[in-house]
Design an enzyme around this catalytic site. Structure first.
Site, PDB file in Angstrom:
ATOM      1  N   GLY A   8       0.819  -1.208   0.000  1.00 24.50           N
ATOM      2  CA  GLY A   8       0.000   0.000   0.000  1.00 24.50           C
ATOM      3  C   GLY A   8       0.849   1.252   0.000  1.00 24.50           C
ATOM      4  CG  LEU A   9       2.043   3.236   3.116  1.00 28.69           C
ATOM      5  CD1 LEU A   9       3.352   3.079   3.840  1.00 28.69           C
ATOM      6  CD2 LEU A   9       1.250   4.386   3.684  1.00 28.69           C
ATOM      7  CB  CYS A  10       1.193   3.567  -3.854  1.00 26.94           C
ATOM      8  SG  CYS A  10       0.233   2.075  -3.759  1.00 26.94           S
ATOM      9  N   GLY A  11      -0.985   6.201  -2.431  1.00 29.52           N
ATOM     10  CA  GLY A  11      -2.056   7.114  -2.803  1.00 29.52           C
ATOM     11  C   GLY A  11      -3.272   6.370  -3.325  1.00 29.52           C
ATOM     12  CG  PHE A  71      -1.315   2.300  -7.758  1.00 29.87           C
ATOM     13  CD1 PHE A  71      -0.892   2.685  -9.005  1.00 29.87           C
ATOM     14  CD2 PHE A  71      -1.264   0.956  -7.427  1.00 29.87           C
ATOM     15  CE1 PHE A  71      -0.418   1.758  -9.910  1.00 29.87           C
ATOM     16  CE2 PHE A  71      -0.798   0.023  -8.329  1.00 29.87           C
ATOM     17  CZ  PHE A  71      -0.371   0.433  -9.565  1.00 29.87           C
TER      18      PHE A  71
END
Lengths: 295, 83
Positions: A89-92, A94
């Site tokens: 995760g941690l990709c806005g 996406f």
């Protein structure tokens, strides 16, 4: 006024968060460069292959060559969606974008198939897999470990499997949902029909038809080139998604770092204010204490 | 004449050459200047290039496709190992 200790603790935690996000940004930037290189390398190959195929198609336009990958007349209406997400995760937005679009496909375009249980999924990437499982979708198989080493050979196996599923009439339609890489900050959500192969004349009208020698012959060339281009298509989609993922993560982490910096500025100001107030308070106490002693 | 050898992973070779020998499906053949336009699928085997200076470069491919058109050669290889 919040107390000094609480602000100090908060400041510390924001600072370490900023360190993490800025490190993640660096990592994403490095990975993005690699992923971007890969997709940039592939594009000429894909373009040239397409060029040759278009050339062939224009040359073969009038001949009747049976195309096994073309649309079938009597279909069983079974659909397979390949949903490409990331493992982490941690990709806005996406993954959220992909999943929102997938849910939309379930609710609108393929609602009938979904009710009949004829809508199947092949998630690539853990995030999509988890979400689809939660939605109680039919999952054919997952390929979550593909990103560990994204090579042509490994995607080729999946592509061959997809072709096989189509040829054995297991599914009548295979679509890919993925994020196309535009630049580091921009991804374009793409739904692509993988199979059947569109039979619309792809060649530009008026392009000069070259009189080629075909070796061994046209039919076998076409039947070899179509699977080839399908493999490339899947590989390209995955590389696109991979690069897009790192781009999205870089942007998201950049923003997070900026936000943390902003927050640190605010907190430092607050902290200094509180500290000053405390000192003033203490001074006042000392002075008024002395004043009281004087009597 | 110009040749480009491209695999899905990278561009292997690009430049002016004198001749190239490729492992066609129907048998190995050589392409020289002003060859007729041809599209051929390729088998596993060696690709042998003679560059402008007459130097020989050899690649081993696992298959692919070649297009020759107006002294422009595009060789799309599945995978390449130098030998």
């Amino acid at each position: 006024m919040a107390n000094l200790k609480a602000i100090r603790v908060r400041l510390g935690s924001v600072k370490s968060t900023r360190q993490i996000t800025s490190a993640m940004k660096m990592v994403a930037a490095a990975k993005l460069r690699k992923a971007q290189d890969a997709i940039v390398q592939l594009r000429p190959y894909a373009d040239k292959l397409n060029e040759i195929l278009i050339g062939l198609n224009t040359a073969l336009r009038d001949t009747e060559i049976e195309n096994l990958f073309a649309e079938r007349k009597n279909s069983n209406g079974r659909v397979l969606l390949v949903v490409v997400t990331s493992n982490k995760g941690l990709c806005g937005g996406f993954n959220a974008n992909i999943l929102r679009d997938t849910r939309r496909l379930i609710a609108e375009k393929y609602s009938e198939q979904f009710r009949r249980g004829d809508l199947w999924f092949m998630p690539i990437g853990k995030k999509g897999y988890d979400a689809l499982r939660k939605l109680k979708c039919n999952i054919l198989e997952e390929h979550n470990n593909l990103y560990a080493g994204l090579t042509f050979d490994r995607t080729k196996q999946i592509a061959d499997k997809l072709m096989n599923l189509y040829l054995t009439k297991e599914y009548d339609r295979i679509e890919i949902v993925y994020n196309q890489f535009r630049n580091a900050a921009v991804q374009k959500l793409t739904e692509e029909v993988y199979l059947p192969v569109s039979t619309a004349p792809a060649g530009k009208a008026g392009s000069v038809v070259t009189d080629y020698i075909y070796e061994p012959d046209q039919v076998s060339i076409v039947s070899e080139l179509i699977p080839k281009s399908l493999r490339i298509q899947l590989y390209k989609a995955l590389l696109d998604s991979f690069a897009a993922e790192h781009g999205a993560r870089m942007t998201a982490m950049h923003q997070a770092t900026d936000n943390a910096t902003e927050l640190i500025k605010d907190l430092t100001l607050q902290y200094n204010n509180a500290r000053q107030a405390a000192i003033t308070n203490q001074l006042l106490e000392v002075v008024s204490g002395a004043e009281a002693l004087k009597g | 004449m110009k040749i480009e050898i491209i695999t899905p992973d990278s561009r292997i070779y690009s430049g002016e050459i004198r001749s190239v020998r490729v492992p066609g499906k129907k048998g190995s053949f050589q392409v020289l200047k002003d060859h007729a336009p041809i599209i051929s699928t390729l088998d596993k085997g060696p690709v042998i290039i003679a560059d402008e200076q007459g130097q020989v470069i050899k690649y081993e491919i696992t298959g692919g496709v070649i297009e020759v058109k107006k002294n422009r050669i595009i060789l799309l290889a599945d995978s390449v190992s130098e030998s």
